[in-house]
Scaffold this active site. Structure first.
Site, mmCIF file in Angstrom:
data_model
loop_
_atom_site.group_PDB
_atom_site.id
_atom_site.type_symbol
_atom_site.label_atom_id
_atom_site.label_comp_id
_atom_site.label_asym_id
_atom_site.label_seq_id
_atom_site.Cartn_x
_atom_site.Cartn_y
_atom_site.Cartn_z
ATOM 1 C CE1 TYR A 19 -125.686 -56.370 -86.123
ATOM 2 C CE2 TYR A 19 -125.751 -54.252 -87.267
ATOM 3 C CZ TYR A 19 -125.507 -54.995 -86.124
ATOM 4 O OH TYR A 19 -125.096 -54.359 -84.981
ATOM 5 C CB SER A 27 -127.016 -50.798 -89.387
ATOM 6 O OG SER A 27 -127.553 -51.682 -88.447
HETATM 7 N N1 NAP Z 1 -120.119 -55.228 -81.426
HETATM 8 C C1 NAP Z 1 -120.556 -54.120 -82.049
HETATM 9 O O1 NAP Z 1 -119.794 -53.359 -82.680
HETATM 10 C C2 NAP Z 1 -122.016 -53.736 -81.930
HETATM 11 C C3 NAP Z 1 -122.536 -52.684 -82.681
HETATM 12 C C4 NAP Z 1 -123.873 -52.327 -82.534
HETATM 13 C C5 NAP Z 1 -124.672 -53.027 -81.654
HETATM 14 N N2 NAP Z 1 -124.147 -54.068 -80.950
HETATM 15 C C6 NAP Z 1 -125.008 -54.815 -80.034
HETATM 16 O O2 NAP Z 1 -124.469 -54.767 -78.727
HETATM 17 C C7 NAP Z 1 -124.849 -55.947 -78.026
HETATM 18 C C8 NAP Z 1 -123.618 -56.581 -77.391
HETATM 19 O O3 NAP Z 1 -122.735 -56.942 -78.438
HETATM 20 P P1 NAP Z 1 -121.404 -57.801 -78.191
HETATM 21 O O4 NAP Z 1 -120.653 -57.756 -79.495
HETATM 22 O O5 NAP Z 1 -120.782 -57.352 -76.936
HETATM 23 O O6 NAP Z 1 -121.907 -59.263 -77.856
HETATM 24 P P2 NAP Z 1 -122.387 -60.460 -78.821
HETATM 25 O O7 NAP Z 1 -121.200 -61.099 -79.432
HETATM 26 O O8 NAP Z 1 -123.396 -59.957 -79.742
HETATM 27 O O9 NAP Z 1 -123.097 -61.505 -77.840
HETATM 28 C C9 NAP Z 1 -123.036 -61.391 -76.458
HETATM 29 C C10 NAP Z 1 -123.444 -62.597 -75.736
HETATM 30 O O10 NAP Z 1 -124.550 -63.307 -76.257
HETATM 31 C C11 NAP Z 1 -124.478 -64.601 -75.665
HETATM 32 N N3 NAP Z 1 -125.385 -65.503 -76.347
HETATM 33 C C12 NAP Z 1 -125.463 -65.793 -77.658
HETATM 34 N N4 NAP Z 1 -126.478 -66.647 -77.891
HETATM 35 C C13 NAP Z 1 -127.044 -66.900 -76.690
HETATM 36 C C14 NAP Z 1 -128.128 -67.700 -76.273
HETATM 37 N N5 NAP Z 1 -128.850 -68.411 -77.164
HETATM 38 N N6 NAP Z 1 -128.418 -67.761 -74.957
HETATM 39 C C15 NAP Z 1 -127.685 -67.061 -74.067
HETATM 40 N N7 NAP Z 1 -126.666 -66.262 -74.402
HETATM 41 C C16 NAP Z 1 -126.351 -66.190 -75.701
HETATM 42 C C17 NAP Z 1 -123.021 -64.960 -75.792
HETATM 43 O O11 NAP Z 1 -122.756 -65.933 -74.791
HETATM 44 P P3 NAP Z 1 -122.046 -67.303 -75.135
HETATM 45 O O12 NAP Z 1 -120.707 -66.955 -75.665
HETATM 46 O O13 NAP Z 1 -122.038 -67.998 -73.840
HETATM 47 O O14 NAP Z 1 -122.885 -67.971 -76.195
HETATM 48 C C18 NAP Z 1 -122.365 -63.601 -75.468
HETATM 49 O O15 NAP Z 1 -122.171 -63.489 -74.083
HETATM 50 C C19 NAP Z 1 -125.549 -56.848 -79.044
HETATM 51 O O16 NAP Z 1 -126.954 -56.669 -78.962
HETATM 52 C C20 NAP Z 1 -125.065 -56.301 -80.368
HETATM 53 O O17 NAP Z 1 -125.962 -56.543 -81.459
HETATM 54 C C21 NAP Z 1 -122.843 -54.441 -81.054
#
Ligand code: NAP
Length: 216
Positions: free
Chosen positions: A148, A137
């Protein structure tokens, strides 16, 4: 990767567990950081070799305390894999709420905090690596998910700025890489493998580079 310590910031999602599993399987010492104790407990059950720290990475003072705790328990880190993100839509430009922006901006704030805190470690390491997961995006933003796209674009630019610093300060050893995905679900193991491969690539080949991750 024996002897390398890698910190995963935001390690308790499916992708965090997959990256932790790939890194430990490759011989790295993994330091997993999350905000919730129950998420970290579940991660330890799934990937028993990880060391965990609970920290709100959006809080700079908490991150300073984390650096001290990690240095005391695991020494300097060779890698930082930042995975804090999340998704919010909104449907239109007018629907891009401040509340959703505050939520999405958390990904960028935690990236700034952790990269500033561990930058010296990565430059000092014989093989320092920084990686994030950005989004398609950034190149194809939509009105319905403008918050986002803007938050991911900021993180993407920040990591490429870190890469420029690495090019100056540690050109033969450090690299900062942006993985780019549309949807991460189903690509978690591929992400883990790609993160491990960063350590076998020459830094110049992966520093400042945006690497698409697509289904095999
Ligand atoms: N999912 C998709 O389709 C997609 C697409 C494109 C890019 N991405 C990127 O890929 C990466 C991983 O995505 P994901 O979907 O696997 O994970 P996510 O849901 O974006 O977040 C992963 C982690 O962030 C932690 N977290 C949130 N706030 C925090 C804070 N203040 N301090 C410490 N930890 C914190 C959460 O831990 P707690 O639960 O302990 O809070 C969780 O372990 C991200 O950067 C996301 O933007 C994802």
């Amino acid at each position: 990767m024996g002897g390398r310590a890698v910190l995963i910031a935001g390690a308790t999602s499916t992708s965090g567990a997959a990256v932790a599993r790939a890194l430990t399987a490759a011989g790295a010492a993994v330091v997993a950081v999350g905000a919730r104790a129950d998420g970290l407990e579940a991660l330890r059950a799934a990937v028993p070799d990880v060391t965990t720290h609970r920290c709100d990475l959006a809080d700079p003072d908490a991150v300073d305390a984390l650096v001290a705790a990690v240095h005391a328990s695991s020494g300097r880190v060779d890698g930082l894999v930042h995975l804090v993100g999340g998704w919010r839509g909104g449907g239109s430009i007018a629907g891009q709420s401040d509340e959703d922006w505050d939520f999405l901006d958390r990904g960028f704030r935690t990236l700034r905090n952790t990269t500033r805190a561990f930058a010296d470690d990565l430059v000092a390491s014989p093989a320092g690596r920084l990686a994030i997961v950005s989004s398609t995006s950034v190149e194809s933003p939509t009105a319905g998910a403008a918050n986002y796209a803007a938050a991911k674009a900021a993180a993407d630019a920040w990591v490429r700025a870190v890469a420029q610093g690495f090019r100056k300060d540690a050109p033969d050893s450090a690299a900062a890489t942006v993985f780019v995905v549309g949807v991460l679900a189903g690509l978690e193991e591929q992400l883990g493998d790609a993160v491990v491969r960063l350590w076998s690539a020459p830094p110049a080949d992966v520093n400042g580079v945006r690497l698409p991750l697509t289904p095999r």
